[in-house]
Write a protein that holds these residues in place. Structure first.
Motif, short mmCIF file in Angstrom:
data_model
loop_
_atom_site.label_atom_id
_atom_site.label_comp_id
_atom_site.label_asym_id
_atom_site.label_seq_id
_atom_site.Cartn_x
_atom_site.Cartn_y
_atom_site.Cartn_z
N PHE B 215 0.81 -1.21 0.00
CA PHE B 215 0.00 0.00 0.00
C PHE B 215 0.85 1.27 0.00
O PHE B 215 0.40 2.31 -0.45
CB PHE B 215 -0.94 0.01 1.21
CG PHE B 215 -2.05 -0.99 1.12
CD1 PHE B 215 -3.09 -0.79 0.23
CD2 PHE B 215 -2.05 -2.13 1.90
CE1 PHE B 215 -4.14 -1.71 0.14
CE2 PHE B 215 -3.08 -3.05 1.81
CZ PHE B 215 -4.13 -2.85 0.93
N TYR B 246 0.82 -6.31 2.84
CA TYR B 246 -0.40 -7.06 3.15
C TYR B 246 -0.34 -8.44 2.52
O TYR B 246 0.13 -8.59 1.40
CB TYR B 246 -1.63 -6.33 2.60
CG TYR B 246 -2.90 -7.15 2.56
CD1 TYR B 246 -3.68 -7.29 3.69
CD2 TYR B 246 -3.30 -7.80 1.39
CE1 TYR B 246 -4.85 -8.06 3.65
CE2 TYR B 246 -4.47 -8.56 1.35
CZ TYR B 246 -5.24 -8.69 2.48
OH TYR B 246 -6.38 -9.45 2.45
N GLU B 262 -4.94 -13.55 7.25
CA GLU B 262 -4.61 -12.21 6.76
C GLU B 262 -3.62 -11.55 7.70
O GLU B 262 -3.67 -11.75 8.91
CB GLU B 262 -5.85 -11.32 6.70
CG GLU B 262 -6.76 -11.60 5.54
CD GLU B 262 -7.82 -10.51 5.41
OE1 GLU B 262 -7.69 -9.66 4.53
OE2 GLU B 262 -8.76 -10.52 6.22
N THR D 156 -8.32 0.63 2.12
CA THR D 156 -7.22 -0.33 1.93
C THR D 156 -7.68 -1.78 2.15
O THR D 156 -7.23 -2.67 1.45
CB THR D 156 -6.06 -0.02 2.89
OG1 THR D 156 -6.58 0.08 4.22
CG2 THR D 156 -5.38 1.29 2.50
N HIS D 157 -8.55 -2.01 3.13
CA HIS D 157 -8.94 -3.37 3.48
C HIS D 157 -10.44 -3.46 3.66
O HIS D 157 -11.05 -2.56 4.24
CB HIS D 157 -8.31 -3.81 4.82
CG HIS D 157 -6.84 -3.69 4.89
ND1 HIS D 157 -6.20 -2.48 5.03
CD2 HIS D 157 -5.86 -4.63 4.85
CE1 HIS D 157 -4.89 -2.68 5.07
NE2 HIS D 157 -4.65 -3.95 4.96
N ARG D 159 -13.23 -6.54 4.94
CA ARG D 159 -13.60 -7.91 5.30
C ARG D 159 -15.11 -7.95 5.46
O ARG D 159 -15.66 -7.27 6.32
CB ARG D 159 -12.92 -8.33 6.61
CG ARG D 159 -11.40 -8.42 6.50
CD ARG D 159 -10.75 -9.06 7.71
NE ARG D 159 -10.96 -8.29 8.91
CZ ARG D 159 -10.35 -7.14 9.20
NH1 ARG D 159 -9.49 -6.60 8.36
NH2 ARG D 159 -10.60 -6.52 10.32
N GLN D 258 -8.03 -4.37 -0.71
CA GLN D 258 -7.92 -5.82 -0.74
C GLN D 258 -8.81 -6.39 0.34
O GLN D 258 -8.97 -5.78 1.39
CB GLN D 258 -6.47 -6.25 -0.44
CG GLN D 258 -5.44 -5.56 -1.29
CD GLN D 258 -5.56 -5.92 -2.76
OE1 GLN D 258 -5.73 -7.09 -3.09
NE2 GLN D 258 -5.50 -4.93 -3.64
N GLY D 259 -9.32 -7.59 0.11
CA GLY D 259 -10.17 -8.09 1.19
C GLY D 259 -10.61 -9.52 1.04
O GLY D 259 -10.13 -10.28 0.19
N THR D 260 -11.50 -9.87 1.92
CA THR D 260 -12.08 -11.21 1.95
C THR D 260 -13.60 -11.10 2.06
O THR D 260 -14.12 -10.15 2.64
CB THR D 260 -11.59 -12.02 3.16
OG1 THR D 260 -11.98 -11.34 4.37
CG2 THR D 260 -10.08 -12.19 3.16
N HIS D 279 -11.17 -0.72 6.39
CA HIS D 279 -10.09 0.14 6.86
C HIS D 279 -9.62 1.05 5.73
O HIS D 279 -9.57 0.62 4.58
CB HIS D 279 -8.88 -0.70 7.29
CG HIS D 279 -9.15 -1.67 8.38
ND1 HIS D 279 -8.66 -1.52 9.66
CD2 HIS D 279 -9.86 -2.82 8.40
CE1 HIS D 279 -9.06 -2.55 10.40
NE2 HIS D 279 -9.79 -3.35 9.66
N GLY D 280 -9.29 2.26 6.09
CA GLY D 280 -8.72 3.19 5.13
C GLY D 280 -7.43 3.78 5.68
O GLY D 280 -6.99 3.40 6.78
#
Lengths: 390, 390, 390, 390
Positions: B215, B246, B262, D156-157, D159, D258-260, D279-280
């Protein structure tokens, strides 16, 4: 140039161990303060316990007679962790000998004895310090700073408690803790912490009215050679519990806040719930020892009410003294770390001559509130807390 | 009769301090095990750091050359807390010299080096041990016991993570952690802990597919003599971050459970969130290091569905090894206590000859999963984890 | 064969709306009970409000005179949601006319009026019901059942509170709520809910001693045509607040439990924190309206102390009446659903002739505790709660 | 002047009831919008169900043939809450007849059918709307606003999950939900909600790779006349479950996050855990339907790192549409209130001609992600999500 302070510890039970361990760690954890402890002597009436502690912590010698410790010229400071009934005599002798004192709470067997101890200290040059360890959680110190900085405005409400179930088993033996001859029960053992916390955060208490209850009226008689933690069968011979399991009180602070204090030693559901919730005109704070690394903070946000709420702050390097344990992230401290802080503050006060807090004066302030609560039990009416004598 | 083990520590940064401090406490905290550490020598390439550590923790001597430590016949066991790139050479020499090894993770600079270290150890008699400290939280050990006892049935789901913001400042300098030449980034530093935890609780991982992202693509170049924690201005000269911030992965366990792993080092909102949530056919468990003294437990209650829910267990004397820190109530442990447990387990394994866990074999198991994840980055497909070689 | 009950609602403010809306939903949500409401008439002194409510909820007619409602032969049951000062007269007329009554709390302007209302009802055949809506949360009803079933043993401690900040703005206008002529302040408005909850869960209160405080001593005078929720500038003309913002009390229950009750209308940090924490010899329960769909339950587990802790139960189909809202999963209810339950219980009592709870007798029980607390403000001593007159 | 819209509801199961109930409340809860629903007709193949719904909700008539509803000129808008397999035919006819459509999810039996439904709508003038009800929680809408306003920086993330145990009993019968002929399993039923939530908060998803598992491979065959919720004995005849219980996926958003995503229908420990954690660069947000009235918000506070943490916002009048349910304090909404909001948004879009969200286009966006995940099950590799066709 580092300063080394000779230490004696009197009474080698759980708390004696904790003090000994803490002194050993001060020079490491609080390296920059330049103070180290030298463990000179430990004392316990039980010679095996004294010698075991000597070996475990590296004291230079062990003794069964606390007078030896007080008399030792290589000892500058002593910890008193003996049974409460013995405290005042040791304090008296230690002050006489010019030793600095870190005393576990309660300082005296009774509030009156605590007041006497403070009086003795008042006329001397010794540094006194009291084991109100819960204050030292970094986020509790931060809470105090927030209040002092006006972050929650003028205080309005305070709810303090120490709910603990250490004696909740009705077949736990009738140790000295449960007899009025040895002092109050929960008022002494647990509410003292809650009162000290209230003083730290919300200032002096002006008026009180209290309640009390003994939920478990009799307990099995202890066996010879047993410990506080023994249990017996329900059919074993029993004796009466003669002091209180529970104390509740309404309190009014000098500053105008209203509140409650509660403590119990036989409660189910709370394990070590020393806690406070304090509200002011612009915010609120809450904490419990059961999550000692978290402070909950509420701030009014009139500009954006949608974004108002309770925030949980994790103890971290930005909170007082946390960095001495974890310089990096928000990794929590444990109970024993609070005792290390306590020892460090005590030794620092000796080395620098700065005013120590909490001293016997702070214990006396707690004792005066205890006396007023006990008076209200008899009068069944509000009682005024006696003013400090300085 | 107590057994004393001579210790050397190599690399006196934050972790070197933590190991040194922990060894000092083993004889006290784990008294009944009969093992004491003797702090013989500490080593650091920076002479001032080596000598400061010597004075602080009471090592008998300090050195700038780790070979001195490995060669010292009075040293039986060493801790390797030097930079990762130096680990393998020290391990090689230490095994050669017959020294037992407690190595901080990652054991090797790369997974391949970790596998090599395990191979070296496999043919020797030395006890190896790895600093996967989070496993030692008493409630994590309890979680493992609950799973082993079938308390949550057959495992179905596992979500593991290590979300941490230690590098979230884009102006934190480009230290060795951020360069591919020095190894993987988050895969090595953080996901390793999450993989080890998954292995502990849910057993071997069979198949993986991973994701990664950087990032913060560039960072200020470090200044000479600076530390990892330095920051610079946004206009200072910058270099490229060449490894990942990440990692995400889907995982399938050999036992049939499905899950995700993660980790991130630049996340906002998580501070030290090493965590797991594991579900089985009859219950579930959840934990995060941010509340390391609490295990959340869910048990199906088909007989009384009104009384089903998540229960929060506070770490207490009934949980493994908690009693060594607090014999009484549920008063929580801190991060450093986990390092004391680690040191005690290491020294006990040396003294008793029992199999040590987590050893280099456990680190190798983590390394094989890391290799499979890295392979999936290239193939963009599921990859099978290589089998253990024993 | 379904039974239809003609309804009149008197006083069309927020609560009048809530009652009207709730009646409309009874036949749907509690289909199996076979009772439907027919909205016959709504009354408000403000004709526009009365007509707006008629159109909104589908009343057959609107009126500005509540006597019309009481006199209407097609109306069997009335809701009284008018200002408190008007309640007793309406109650008197309604009982005279044989109408069943669902009255918002407080039933009377003062505790004495509430006792008078109960006395009037006692000699009649009408069903009386009171808007203590918080009791109807499914998990609160479950808490009551758990206590009745002995799940937490013999009760020892009770902490009840209603902390709310609806009046925390010092520039909120001096409405009727803040004047002693219109009745008590927080003792009436908020503590009444906390007392009712205590009665539901822990039984009758025997002795009390109370505290009170007015934190905001003056407020801006209201403007003509304004509402309760208006605010004014700090320099606008102000009048004195003549009743209490805060009430605290120590309480002793007839059954032996000890506790505290607190309420405040100007607190910061609590939004709608009607809450209880009740402990017994074998367990504990806790709830707050701020998480109304969650009951926290603690059960001693002497057989496996490692697995003891607070469990959070989500409101679900296994809890009383939850299924009427969500037959499937644990999807939570909202505040207004509690008012629907209340209306359903009221109409069911009318239809079946079963004893209604909470009735005016329950409101009278609350009033007697309020009187004892108010007496203790004057006497500054413990006061005994007057016995019920039946 | 109020606008009245004639409504037909097709399929009178749990969701048909929920839609009917919601329409009845729009004119009350969203009074200011000036729209009222007129319940014209309800349809169900089971005549008893159709007539029961008519009586319960006050429809003017009931029918067993949905074509009657579509053909009725007094009906402007229809709700489709019939079994999934019937949706597309009804949609086709309704669009042909110019009826506005609120369709429960999934819109089609398969993603392909959903795409076809969107295509049909694209060429018409009808308002389409989809039952992604969870988005309507006031604090979820607030979360979306916070992200749009940049409160947490660049994302950024992410979930997302929907973990639910509705089918966790292995003896729950093999209803249509468990057969591949009727469509996907959890991918369709639960992950669809999680994907829609991700789209709402974090924008389009670019790439995915998925996992799946069927934990309960066979189930008892249903008995004639039974319901989805029936259970049978372990020895009753069983059939194969032919679609997935569990789906996991790694996702990459177009915006770089990015994530799940995960969903399961047979998990133990989660009840209705539709949840997100996003999340940022400057903050984070978290929510779960199990506490639907709470949004957790984290904001970096570089100026005062001691005062950084997760804040819990209680749903209150400052959050979008909360005021329509509770104008005063932070008293929470329930699940069914979200359906009322949904109905109000749908009717408002019809009345005002404003663009409706979430429409069939939003369902199509979900379907394209589902297709990519399903493709990755076959390819075992990352798959790109197909672009929108507009």
């Amino acid at each position: 140039m580092r300063r080394t302070i000779g230490i004696g510890v009197i009474g080698m039970g759980w708390m004696g161990d904790a003090h000994s361990r803490s002194y050993r760690l001060v020079g490491d954890r609080f390296r920059a303060r330049g103070v180290d402890a030298r463990l000179v002597a430990c004392a316990d009436v039980d010679v095996a316990r004294a010698e075991a502690a000597r070996d475990r912590f590296g004291f230079e010698r062990a003794t069964t007679d606390w007078h030896d410790v007080v008399a030792d010229p290589s000892i500058e400071a002593i910890s008193i962790t003996a049974p409460n009934a013995a405290h005042l005599a040791i304090i008296d002798a230690a002050i006489e000998a010019g030793k600095h004192i870190l005393c576990e709470k309660p300082v005296g067997r009774t509030p009156a004895e605590t007041l006497r101890a403070a009086e003795l200290a008042r006329g001397s040059q010794v540094v006194t310090f009291v084991g109100y360890n819960y204050r030292w959680a970094p986020v509790v110190q931060h809470a105090r700073d927030l209040i002092a900085d006006g972050a929650i405005g003028e205080l309005t409400h305070y709810r303090g408690r120490f709910l603990n179930g250490y004696a909740k088993d009705p077949n736990g033996v009738l140790s000295w803790r449960f007899t009025a001859e040895q002092g109050y029960g929960t008022l002494s053992d647990l509410l003292s912490h809650a009162i000290d916390m209230a003083h730290l955060l919300a200032g002096p208490i002006a008026d009180v009215i209290g309640n009390r209850q003994t939920f478990i009226p009799s307990r099995p008689l202890p066996r010879a050679g047993g410990t506080h933690y023994d249990t017996a069968g329900p059919d074993d011979p029993r004796g009466d519990v003669t002091n209180e399991d529970y104390v509740g009180a309404l309190v009014q602070f000098e500053g105008g806040a209203q509140g409650t204090l509660e403590a119990c030693r036989v409660i189910t559901g709370s394990q070590c719930d020393l806690a406070f919730e304090v509200h002011g005109t612009t915010g609120a704070l809450a904490w419990t020892f059961e999550r000692m690394n978290e402070l909950r903070v509420y701030r009014r946000n009139d500009a954006a009410p949608a974004d108002e709420g309770w925030m949980t702050e994790l103890s971290g390097p930005a909170h007082p003294r946390h960095r001495n344990f974890n310089p990096g992230w928000a990794t929590g401290l444990g109970f024993d770390d609070l005792k290390v802080i306590e020892a460090a503050e005590f030794l620092t006060a000796i080395a620098t001559g700065a005013r120590a807090v909490p001293s016997f004066e702070d214990a006396a302030a707690v004792a005066r509130v205890q006396q007023a609560i006990a008076a209200s039990w008899a009068s069944r009416s509000w009682e005024r807390v006696a003013p400090a004598q300085r």
